[in-house]
Design an enzyme around this catalytic site. Structure first.
Site, PDB file in Angstrom:
ATOM      1  N   GLN A  52      94.339  42.301  31.357  1.00 12.39           N
ATOM      2  CA  GLN A  52      93.392  41.486  32.133  1.00 12.39           C
ATOM      3  C   GLN A  52      94.158  40.225  32.508  1.00 12.39           C
ATOM      4  O   GLN A  52      94.356  39.342  31.678  1.00 12.39           O
ATOM      5  CB  GLN A  52      92.146  41.161  31.292  1.00 12.39           C
ATOM      6  CG  GLN A  52      91.256  40.071  31.859  1.00 12.39           C
ATOM      7  CD  GLN A  52      90.712  40.363  33.253  1.00 12.39           C
ATOM      8  OE1 GLN A  52      90.282  41.480  33.538  1.00 12.39           O
ATOM      9  NE2 GLN A  52      90.753  39.387  34.141  1.00 12.39           N
ATOM     10  N   MET A  63      86.388  43.858  36.996  1.00 12.15           N
ATOM     11  CA  MET A  63      87.549  43.104  37.468  1.00 12.15           C
ATOM     12  C   MET A  63      88.088  43.835  38.692  1.00 12.15           C
ATOM     13  O   MET A  63      88.320  45.049  38.642  1.00 12.15           O
ATOM     14  CB  MET A  63      88.595  43.013  36.344  1.00 12.15           C
ATOM     15  CG  MET A  63      89.886  42.335  36.757  1.00 12.15           C
ATOM     16  SD  MET A  63      89.632  40.582  37.190  1.00 12.15           S
ATOM     17  CE  MET A  63      90.882  40.373  38.444  1.00 12.15           C
ATOM     18  N   GLU A  64      88.313  43.049  39.751  1.00  9.78           N
ATOM     19  CA  GLU A  64      88.582  43.622  41.075  1.00  9.78           C
ATOM     20  C   GLU A  64      90.012  44.089  41.298  1.00  9.78           C
ATOM     21  O   GLU A  64      90.539  43.924  42.405  1.00  9.78           O
ATOM     22  CB  GLU A  64      88.197  42.587  42.131  1.00  9.78           C
ATOM     23  CG  GLU A  64      89.034  41.290  42.148  1.00  9.78           C
ATOM     24  CD  GLU A  64      88.503  40.165  41.281  1.00  9.78           C
ATOM     25  OE1 GLU A  64      87.839  40.459  40.264  1.00  9.78           O
ATOM     26  OE2 GLU A  64      88.749  38.992  41.601  1.00  9.78           O
ATOM     27  N   HIS A  82      80.040  44.369  43.806  1.00 15.15           N
ATOM     28  CA  HIS A  82      80.711  43.077  43.647  1.00 15.15           C
ATOM     29  C   HIS A  82      82.235  43.248  43.665  1.00 15.15           C
ATOM     30  O   HIS A  82      82.933  42.584  44.435  1.00 15.15           O
ATOM     31  CB  HIS A  82      80.254  42.439  42.330  1.00 15.15           C
ATOM     32  CG  HIS A  82      80.870  41.119  42.038  1.00 15.15           C
ATOM     33  ND1 HIS A  82      80.238  39.927  42.299  1.00 15.15           N
ATOM     34  CD2 HIS A  82      82.077  40.789  41.520  1.00 15.15           C
ATOM     35  CE1 HIS A  82      81.030  38.931  41.958  1.00 15.15           C
ATOM     36  NE2 HIS A  82      82.159  39.426  41.475  1.00 15.15           N
ATOM     37  N   GLU A  83      82.728  44.152  42.851  1.00 21.93           N
ATOM     38  CA  GLU A  83      84.191  44.321  42.781  1.00 21.93           C
ATOM     39  C   GLU A  83      84.733  44.886  44.100  1.00 21.93           C
ATOM     40  O   GLU A  83      85.842  44.559  44.506  1.00 21.93           O
ATOM     41  CB  GLU A  83      84.592  45.199  41.586  1.00 21.93           C
ATOM     42  CG  GLU A  83      84.060  44.748  40.225  1.00 21.93           C
ATOM     43  CD  GLU A  83      84.223  43.259  39.917  1.00 21.93           C
ATOM     44  OE1 GLU A  83      85.121  42.620  40.485  1.00 21.93           O
ATOM     45  OE2 GLU A  83      83.407  42.730  39.119  1.00 21.93           O
ATOM     46  N   HIS A 136      85.243  42.087  46.569  1.00 23.00           N
ATOM     47  CA  HIS A 136      86.492  41.347  46.344  1.00 23.00           C
ATOM     48  C   HIS A 136      87.673  41.938  47.130  1.00 23.00           C
ATOM     49  O   HIS A 136      88.686  41.261  47.315  1.00 23.00           O
ATOM     50  CB  HIS A 136      86.858  41.356  44.863  1.00 23.00           C
ATOM     51  CG  HIS A 136      86.214  40.268  44.058  1.00 23.00           C
ATOM     52  ND1 HIS A 136      86.324  38.933  44.371  1.00 23.00           N
ATOM     53  CD2 HIS A 136      85.477  40.317  42.911  1.00 23.00           C
ATOM     54  CE1 HIS A 136      85.682  38.211  43.455  1.00 23.00           C
ATOM     55  NE2 HIS A 136      85.153  39.034  42.559  1.00 23.00           N
ATOM     56  N   GLU A 150      84.496  33.986  44.309  1.00 19.99           N
ATOM     57  CA  GLU A 150      83.277  34.518  43.687  1.00 19.99           C
ATOM     58  C   GLU A 150      82.001  34.260  44.486  1.00 19.99           C
ATOM     59  O   GLU A 150      81.094  35.088  44.479  1.00 19.99           O
ATOM     60  CB  GLU A 150      83.136  33.988  42.256  1.00 19.99           C
ATOM     61  CG  GLU A 150      84.283  34.410  41.332  1.00 19.99           C
ATOM     62  CD  GLU A 150      84.439  35.921  41.169  1.00 19.99           C
ATOM     63  OE1 GLU A 150      83.505  36.675  41.520  1.00 19.99           O
ATOM     64  OE2 GLU A 150      85.516  36.351  40.699  1.00 19.99           O
ATOM     65  N   ASP A 187      89.508  28.864  32.619  1.00 18.46           N
ATOM     66  CA  ASP A 187      88.351  29.597  32.133  1.00 18.46           C
ATOM     67  C   ASP A 187      87.099  28.713  32.123  1.00 18.46           C
ATOM     68  O   ASP A 187      85.977  29.219  32.206  1.00 18.46           O
ATOM     69  CB  ASP A 187      88.665  30.086  30.717  1.00 18.46           C
ATOM     70  CG  ASP A 187      88.025  31.420  30.436  1.00 18.46           C
ATOM     71  OD1 ASP A 187      87.642  32.094  31.411  1.00 18.46           O
ATOM     72  OD2 ASP A 187      87.896  31.773  29.259  1.00 18.46           O
ATOM     73  N   TYR A 196      79.666  31.427  41.454  1.00 16.26           N
ATOM     74  CA  TYR A 196      79.046  32.681  41.878  1.00 16.26           C
ATOM     75  C   TYR A 196      77.746  32.433  42.636  1.00 16.26           C
ATOM     76  O   TYR A 196      77.622  32.768  43.809  1.00 16.26           O
ATOM     77  CB  TYR A 196      78.709  33.543  40.654  1.00 16.26           C
ATOM     78  CG  TYR A 196      79.898  34.161  39.960  1.00 16.26           C
ATOM     79  CD1 TYR A 196      80.208  35.497  40.138  1.00 16.26           C
ATOM     80  CD2 TYR A 196      80.711  33.423  39.116  1.00 16.26           C
ATOM     81  CE1 TYR A 196      81.294  36.084  39.503  1.00 16.26           C
ATOM     82  CE2 TYR A 196      81.795  33.998  38.475  1.00 16.26           C
ATOM     83  CZ  TYR A 196      82.085  35.330  38.673  1.00 16.26           C
ATOM     84  OH  TYR A 196      83.158  35.900  38.054  1.00 16.26           O
ATOM     85  N   ARG A 199      81.815  42.594  25.851  1.00 16.77           N
ATOM     86  CA  ARG A 199      81.536  41.934  27.132  1.00 16.77           C
ATOM     87  C   ARG A 199      81.024  40.520  26.857  1.00 16.77           C
ATOM     88  O   ARG A 199      79.984  40.318  26.229  1.00 16.77           O
ATOM     89  CB  ARG A 199      80.498  42.756  27.909  1.00 16.77           C
ATOM     90  CG  ARG A 199      80.295  42.275  29.308  1.00 16.77           C
ATOM     91  CD  ARG A 199      79.393  43.228  30.068  1.00 16.77           C
ATOM     92  NE  ARG A 199      79.060  42.693  31.370  1.00 16.77           N
ATOM     93  CZ  ARG A 199      78.167  43.231  32.189  1.00 16.77           C
ATOM     94  NH1 ARG A 199      77.538  44.333  31.833  1.00 16.77           N
ATOM     95  NH2 ARG A 199      77.918  42.689  33.357  1.00 16.77           N
TER      96      ARG A 199
HETATM   97  N1  BES Z   1      86.946  38.413  38.913  1.00 18.73           N
HETATM   98  C1  BES Z   1      85.792  38.482  38.104  1.00 18.73           C
HETATM   99  C2  BES Z   1      86.083  38.516  36.632  1.00 18.73           C
HETATM  100  C3  BES Z   1      86.864  37.322  36.121  1.00 18.73           C
HETATM  101  C4  BES Z   1      86.564  36.041  36.530  1.00 18.73           C
HETATM  102  C5  BES Z   1      87.879  37.507  35.232  1.00 18.73           C
HETATM  103  C6  BES Z   1      87.319  34.966  36.072  1.00 18.73           C
HETATM  104  C7  BES Z   1      88.612  36.435  34.773  1.00 18.73           C
HETATM  105  C8  BES Z   1      88.329  35.156  35.190  1.00 18.73           C
HETATM  106  C9  BES Z   1      84.917  39.672  38.476  1.00 18.73           C
HETATM  107  O1  BES Z   1      84.914  39.979  39.831  1.00 18.73           O
HETATM  108  C10 BES Z   1      83.504  39.299  38.133  1.00 18.73           C
HETATM  109  O2  BES Z   1      83.010  38.393  38.743  1.00 18.73           O
HETATM  110  N2  BES Z   1      82.899  39.981  37.179  1.00 18.73           N
HETATM  111  C11 BES Z   1      81.537  39.720  36.752  1.00 18.73           C
HETATM  112  C12 BES Z   1      80.597  40.732  37.317  1.00 18.73           C
HETATM  113  C13 BES Z   1      79.839  40.243  38.476  1.00 18.73           C
HETATM  114  C14 BES Z   1      78.880  41.302  38.974  1.00 18.73           C
HETATM  115  C15 BES Z   1      79.120  38.946  38.265  1.00 18.73           C
HETATM  116  C16 BES Z   1      81.488  39.843  35.245  1.00 18.73           C
HETATM  117  O3  BES Z   1      82.460  40.251  34.651  1.00 18.73           O
HETATM  118  O4  BES Z   1      80.439  39.534  34.682  1.00 18.73           O
HETATM  119 ZN    ZN Z   2      83.895  38.504  40.951  1.00 19.12          ZN
END
Ligand code: BES
Ligand code: ZN
Length: 621
Positions: A148, A279-280, A304-305, A308, A327, A382, A390, A562
């Site tokens: 990741q 993850m996209e 969503h993915e 991206h 996002e 982070d 989002y 998760r």
């Molecule tokens: N790119 C993100 C995941 C991410 C963000 C990983 C920042 C590391 C740092 C991915 O596209 C994402 O947004 N995932 C969401 C799902 C979405 C439907 C809101 C998640 O993992 O909850």
């Molecule tokens: Zn995303």
């Protein structure tokens, strides 16, 4: 796919952009391509091998060193070459390790040298890597490894300029033990048999955070001409059922925003410890198995993915302060696709649920973290992964769509993607484009939109177009009724997963054990398998100290990694003494089964764990 050169834009980095999360100096020396050659050791939990970096120097900086990001890597040798054939040992120096950024690797080069080969191995606690025992997989027989890289974890498995400002193409040779299968974020060949050697080639330039790898006993099932699922064999069929609409989503997204440029659109279902919903990774999105609910209720994550593929993978945030460009646009497009495929009612339901969560989170966030263009100087990126980029980001785009009309806004987005394809852009660049191509064209409409408020100020503008859902309003009324009467009055037969979720979220947080039991006995909530519903119920169980749900809570925390689920559960647990003890005991036993990203977040909540090498970031997702 066409030749990479066609897509790699000329050397054009915006020199005024500063990525505070990378030591690299791509304005002087920039990595354009890498060739990876890696072999995993599941026993030692390391990836070992080499990377050859092809670099390009700005004309005025022919003698500048190549500066790479690393975290915890053991560098065994560094060599340089002018022709890619004869290499000489190069002088290099590893700087001191910063807890957030890792350590810079500075390599001295001769002006004519354009290739650098590094032999290295990764640390057993590399932040991008999760090494799973067979017991942590669905098949229970083979180990599993996945990466990741987003936001700044690529540097823990590849010495690289780990900034989304740059883009590179890559090839990889991966040796796999025990006949295990390897897949990467490139168009994988679904017909490839498992062997002990895999070769990959990503021919379109991508930011480093999109480089991804997974190795395990992985099978493939097709769901359409360009779509399919990779998963451990025991979950393959249920995954194929759950994500059957991927092909339709892909077709619709292409009609709206132009051709999908990543070859195939496959989904890899990871073991349950995957810290995110999705993850996209281009060509092959990575998702949590908690999406497999049996009722296709979580396919918005696939939408969503997929989104991206345009917002993020094609047009990329230049720095993590511009994360909302990835996002916010993606969340907006996700809803747009949902609405077209499943209708306005469902899209509104999902929007209301997300906006409620945003409101909840905003109450806990400092004003500086409520700003779309967030200042992350000196902080772990982070910290920016909250619902703000989002949901507030998507609301901003929705306000533009409402002001200018859907047709005009669809057309605007299509042109935005075409204009910035394969570029990394800042908030400022995106806003300038928006002004020149939409706002200034209709000044009387544009006056309704305050960019300053939306992008640079905390909170939500009062004009934000909040969603309303009639169907959720009816559910809320039923929840209120139930509190006055009892379960028998509930008409739950045709509730969707989202409606169940909303029902639970509409109940008061101090329901009390007796009412909890009443609900559980009639509606069997502790036994639910839909992860969204179960998670909400377990949160309520913790708040109300509802003992019968304890075994299920333990099981959930022991299997699911998760972060959006486990973080609120631990936060709720540590609010009471008894809960804190419970959390410490369970976390003590399950910590090692979480991905380092989730560990870093939970360490901060539960405390007493200093296994993490870096300060724990991670606010939200
Ligand atoms: N790119 C993100 C995941 C991410 C963000 C990983 C920042 C590391 C740092 C991915 O596209 C994402 O947004 N995932 C969401 C799902 C979405 C439907 C809101 C998640 O993992 O909850
Ligand atoms: Zn995303």
């Amino acid at each position: 796919m066409e030749n990479a050169e066609v897509f790699a834009p000329p050397f054009q980095l915006n020199p005024s952009t500063n990525d505070v999360h990378s030591y690299s100096e791509p304005d002087k020396v920039r990595v354009r391509h890498i060739d990876l050659d890696l072999e995993p050791s599941f026993d030692r939990r390391t990836l070992e091998g080499s990377v050859v970096l092809t670099i390009e120097k700005a004309p005025r900086h022919l003698t500048a060193p190549l500066v790479l990001d690393t975290r915890g890597l053991s560098v065994h040798a560094v060599e340089a070459s002018a022709d890619g054939e004869s290499f000489r040992n190069a002088k290099y120096e590893v700087g001191s390790e910063d807890p957030i950024l890792g350590a810079p690797l500075r390599i001295s080069l001769l002006p004519q040298e354009s290739k650098v080969r590094i032999n290295y191995s990764t640390a057993s606690n590399a932040t991008a890597l999760q090494w799973l025992n067979p017991a942590q997989t669905a098949g229970k027989k083979f180990p599993f490894l996945y990466t990741q890289s987003q936001p700044i974890h690529a540097r823990s498995w590849i010495p690289i300029q780990d900034t989304p400002r740059i883009r590179l193409t890559y090839t990889a040779r991966v040796r796999t033990p025990m006949g295990l299968c390897a897949v990467m974020s490139v168009g994988n060949n679904p017909k490839a048999n498992c062997g002990d050697f895999y070769a990959f080639s990503m021919e379109r330039p991508v930011p480093p955070y999109l480089i991804a790898l997974a190795i395990g006993d992985i099978g493939f099932a097709s769901t359409g001409t360009r779509t399919g699922v990779y998963a451990e064999r025991p979950v393959l069929q249920s995954a194929a059922y759950e994500f059957a609409d991927a092909e339709k989503m892909l077709e619709r997204a292409e009609q709206l925003y132009g051709p999908y440029l990543w070859g195939r659109f496959d989904t890899l279902v990871l073991p349950p410890s995957f810290p995110f919903g999705g993850m996209e990774n281009p060509g092959l999105i990575f998702v949590t198995p908690t999406l497999i609910a049996g009722d296709r209720s979580s396919v918005s994550v696939i939408a969503h993915e997929l989104a991206h593929a345009w917002s993020g993978n094609l047009v990329t945030n230049a720095t993590w302060s511009d994360f909302w460009l990835n996002e916010g646009f993606t969340t907006f497009i996700e809803r747009r696709i949902q609405e077209d495929l499943y209708g306005k009612v469902r899209a509104e339901i999902e929007e209301v649920l997300a906006q409620e969560r945003l409101a909840e989170e905003m109450r806990k966030l400092e004003p500086r973290d409520q700003i779309l263009h967030i200042d992350l100087t000196g902080r772990d990126p982070d910290c920016g992964t909250t619902l703000v980029p989002y949901v507030k980001g998507a609301l901003f785009l929705k306000s533009l769509e409402e002001a200018f009309g859907r047709d005009r806004f669809d057309d605007y987005l299509k042109r935005y993607f075409a204009r910035f394809s394969f570029q990394s852009i800042t908030t400022e660049e995106a806003l300038n484009h928006l002004k020149n191509n939409l706002l200034d064209k209709c000044p009387d409409v544009a006056v309704q939109v305050s960019l300053r408020e939306w992008i640079y100020e905390p909170g939500l503008p009062t004009s934000a177009p909040m969603a309303v859902s009639e169907s959720l309003n009816r559910i809320r009324k039923q929840a209120e009724e139930w509190q006055k009467h009892n379960v028998n009055h509930l008409r739950t037969q045709d509730w969707s997963a989202h409606e169940w979720l909303h029902f639970l979220r509409s109940l008061p947080s101090d329901l009390g054990s007796r009412k909890m039991r009443e609900l559980d006995e009639t509606l069997h909530l502790t036994q639910r398998t839909n992860a969204e519903i179960l998670h909400q119920w377990l949160l309520m169980a913790v708040r109300n100290q509802y003992e019968p749900a304890c075994p299920r809570l333990k099981e959930f925390l022991a299997t699911v990694g998760r972060r959006i689920y486990i973080k609120p559960l631990y936060e709720e647990l540590v609010k009471t003494d008894a809960g804190k003890k419970f959390a410490e005991a369970i976390y003590g036993t399950v910590r090692s089964s979480y991905h380092p990203i989730s560990q870093a977040t939970i360490d901060k909540i539960v405390g007493g764990h200093n296994g993490s090498e870096r300060p724990a970031g991670g606010k939200g997702l």
